[in-house]
Write a protein that holds these residues in place. Structure first.
Motif, PDB file in Angstrom:
ATOM      1  N   THR A 129       0.815  -1.216   0.000  1.00 43.77           N
ATOM      2  CA  THR A 129       0.000   0.000   0.000  1.00 43.77           C
ATOM      3  C   THR A 129       0.848   1.265   0.000  1.00 43.77           C
ATOM      4  O   THR A 129       2.009   1.280   0.420  1.00 43.77           O
ATOM      5  N   ASN A 130       0.224   2.342  -0.451  1.00 47.35           N
ATOM      6  CA  ASN A 130       0.921   3.599  -0.711  1.00 47.35           C
ATOM      7  C   ASN A 130       1.278   4.347   0.572  1.00 47.35           C
ATOM      8  O   ASN A 130       0.701   4.116   1.647  1.00 47.35           O
ATOM      9  N   LEU A 131       2.199   5.290   0.436  1.00 44.96           N
ATOM     10  CA  LEU A 131       2.764   6.022   1.564  1.00 44.96           C
ATOM     11  C   LEU A 131       3.427   7.279   1.044  1.00 44.96           C
ATOM     12  O   LEU A 131       3.669   7.399  -0.151  1.00 44.96           O
ATOM     13  N   PRO A 132       3.742   8.227   1.901  1.00 46.94           N
ATOM     14  CA  PRO A 132       4.580   9.336   1.468  1.00 46.94           C
ATOM     15  C   PRO A 132       6.022   8.865   1.291  1.00 46.94           C
ATOM     16  O   PRO A 132       6.401   7.808   1.793  1.00 46.94           O
ATOM     17  N   GLU A 133       6.789   9.624   0.580  1.00 48.22           N
ATOM     18  CA  GLU A 133       8.204   9.329   0.376  1.00 48.22           C
ATOM     19  C   GLU A 133       8.878   9.016   1.720  1.00 48.22           C
ATOM     20  O   GLU A 133       8.800   9.793   2.667  1.00 48.22           O
TER      21      GLU A 133
END
Length: 475
Positions: A129-133
């Protein structure tokens, strides 16, 4: 106590515990369950962008799990149940790219300890799943996989840094997942999307196999789900030493007596400040409503304050302590790379001035005073009830807010969460209200060190009287 999840819900909105029960009883097969979630991802992820990589072998693993059921093999508590994992957590033979072009194509050879334990319990890795850098901001957006959106309102954020995980679970793309938390990152996203999460005591769950390897004195990995019983189950699987993370060295638990009769005698203090920054009146009212609900259940509940949080503003203390440590981690990760490969927060972090030694030492002393203040509080009370965020989910890209008449920058959203990271205390985020715009509002239950069962049991009591248990953002 009413059941949190109804068996009449679609497969993709069953909680992990229900799915495990249905699989054990052969009412559902692991293949059916995995297919239902893959179809949900295909249908919804183009708009939400929570999932960045689907595990290519998930269906085959589900077929193997089904065969084990048919043979009558001994199975684990999550047998056949899919789970998702934030993309900063290593997954063997599945991309782990940390939200950065610098790590594009990175494929670990080994699972993180937390992932390995979920698999050993029978869980099936479904997706990342997505995340900030680098897991470093309160919104989940990066140059590699783009921005995640909140399933309750696509114009709003699902939070960060575990925002992709929270959005996936809220939208029915996953029943259970793993996130990480430096200052807010499993609790804030859970609050913004209406799910539940647990940041356990520091060191309760090993950070092995998760970026950054160091520093990690404020970092946590924890479960995110749609029911408190799933948090209980996941924590029982995840906790305990692994022989690699020195912070994760204790097997001792320090819970109050939480048997059914004793739980009614627990002492609860509630507060929304001072010491946390400004809080929206809707959020204040939700915390008060949760306090009243616990009082009506027979618990001892009263409004409190913690003087140590008024003396030393935890957010300022945290910023002075972790900037120098995290800057070095960023320097190592980005060494020799083009600036074009860096996004907002990496550039911001690397541009910040170092904390002076004088300020660093003063911040260390302040951190000790905050820990001591919590220790004093937990001599009298078993649980602290407060808010998670001072406002419901906000629109994308907002850097300043007016909260209860006071203008603050976006870091203030961490005002009630970061003290737990400084002190290493466990905290649960769970929805208990709804804003006038129809967005989730959550409360936070905080326990003393290594007292996860205490807050999990109180959370179960609160869940039993909640009017928002079965609300989902998308049919």
């Amino acid at each position: 106590m009413k059941t949190q999840i109804s068996k009449t819900d679609p497969i993709y909105y069953q909680d992990a515990s229900s799915l495990a029960e249905l699989i054990r009883s052969r009412e559902l097969s692991p293949v059916e369950v995995v297919k239902a979630h893959l179809e949900r991802i295909e249908a919804l992820n183009p708009d939400i962008n929570a999932i960045v990589t689907v595990a290519g072998n998930a269906l085959q693993v589900a077929k193997d799990a089904e065969a084990a059921i048919m043979r009558g093999d001994k199975i684990g508590p999550l047998h056949g149940v899919p789970f998702t994992v934030k993309d900063s957590i290593d997954t063997a033979n599945v991309l782990t790219q940390r939200g950065s072009p610098i790590f594009k194509g990175r494929t670990p050879e080994q699972d993180a300890t937390s992932v390995a334990r979920m698999k050993s319990a029978g869980g099936i890795l479904l997706a990342k799943t997505n995340l900030p850098e680098f897991s470093y901001w309160i919104e989940s957006d990066n140059l590699l996989s783009g921005r995640s959106n909140n399933p309750w309102d696509l114009s709003r954020t699902p939070g960060g840094s575990s925002g992709g995980e929270s959005a996936a679970i809220a939208a029915g793309m996953s029943p259970l997942g793993l996130g990480t938390d430096l200052a807010i990152s499993v609790r804030g996203p859970a609050a913004q999307t209406g799910i539940v999460s647990l940041k356990a005591s520091h060191g309760s769950v090993p950070m092995t196999g998760i970026w950054p390897r160091e520093p990690r004195r404020f970092w946590h990995v924890g479960p995110m789900a749609r029911s408190i019983r799933d948090l209980k189950l996941a924590f029982s699987i995840l906790s305990g030493p692994d022989g690699h993370d020195a912070f994760a060295s204790s097997t001792v638990r320090c819970d109050a007596d939480t048997s059914d009769s004793a739980a009614r005698k627990l002492r609860i203090g509630w507060m929304v400040g001072p010491g946390f920054g400004p809080v929206d009146p809707e959020v204040v009212n939700t915390v008060k409503a949760a306090a009243d609900a616990l009082k009506n259940l027979g618990l001892s509940v009263e409004q409190v304050n913690i003087p140590a949080l008024e003396r030393d503003f935890a957010l300022d203390v945290f910023n002075k302590l972790h900037v120098m440590e995290m800057k070095e981690a960023f320097r190592i990760a980005t060494a020799g790379r083009s600036e074009d490969e860096l996004y907002k927060m990496a550039k911001t972090m690397l541009s910040l001035p170092d904390t002076s030694m004088k300020d660093y030492i003063e911040a260390e002393q302040a951190a000790e005073r905050i820990r001591d203040g919590f220790a004093e509080y937990f001599q009298k009370y078993d649980v602290l009830l407060t808010h998670v965020l001072p406002i419901p989910a906000h629109e994308h890209g907002v850097s300043e807010f007016v909260i209860d008449g006071q203008q603050v920058d976006a870091t203030y959203l961490q005002g009630a969460t970061v003290p737990l990271n400084i002190a290493g205390l466990p905290g649960i985020a769970m929805r208990f209200g709804t804003s006038k715009e129809g967005l989730p509002i959550a409360v936070q239950l905080v326990g003393s060190w290594l007292a996860e069962s205490t807050i999990l049991n109180v959370a179960s009591l609160l869940e039993s009287v909640s009017q928002v248990n079965n609300l989902h953002p998308i049919a």
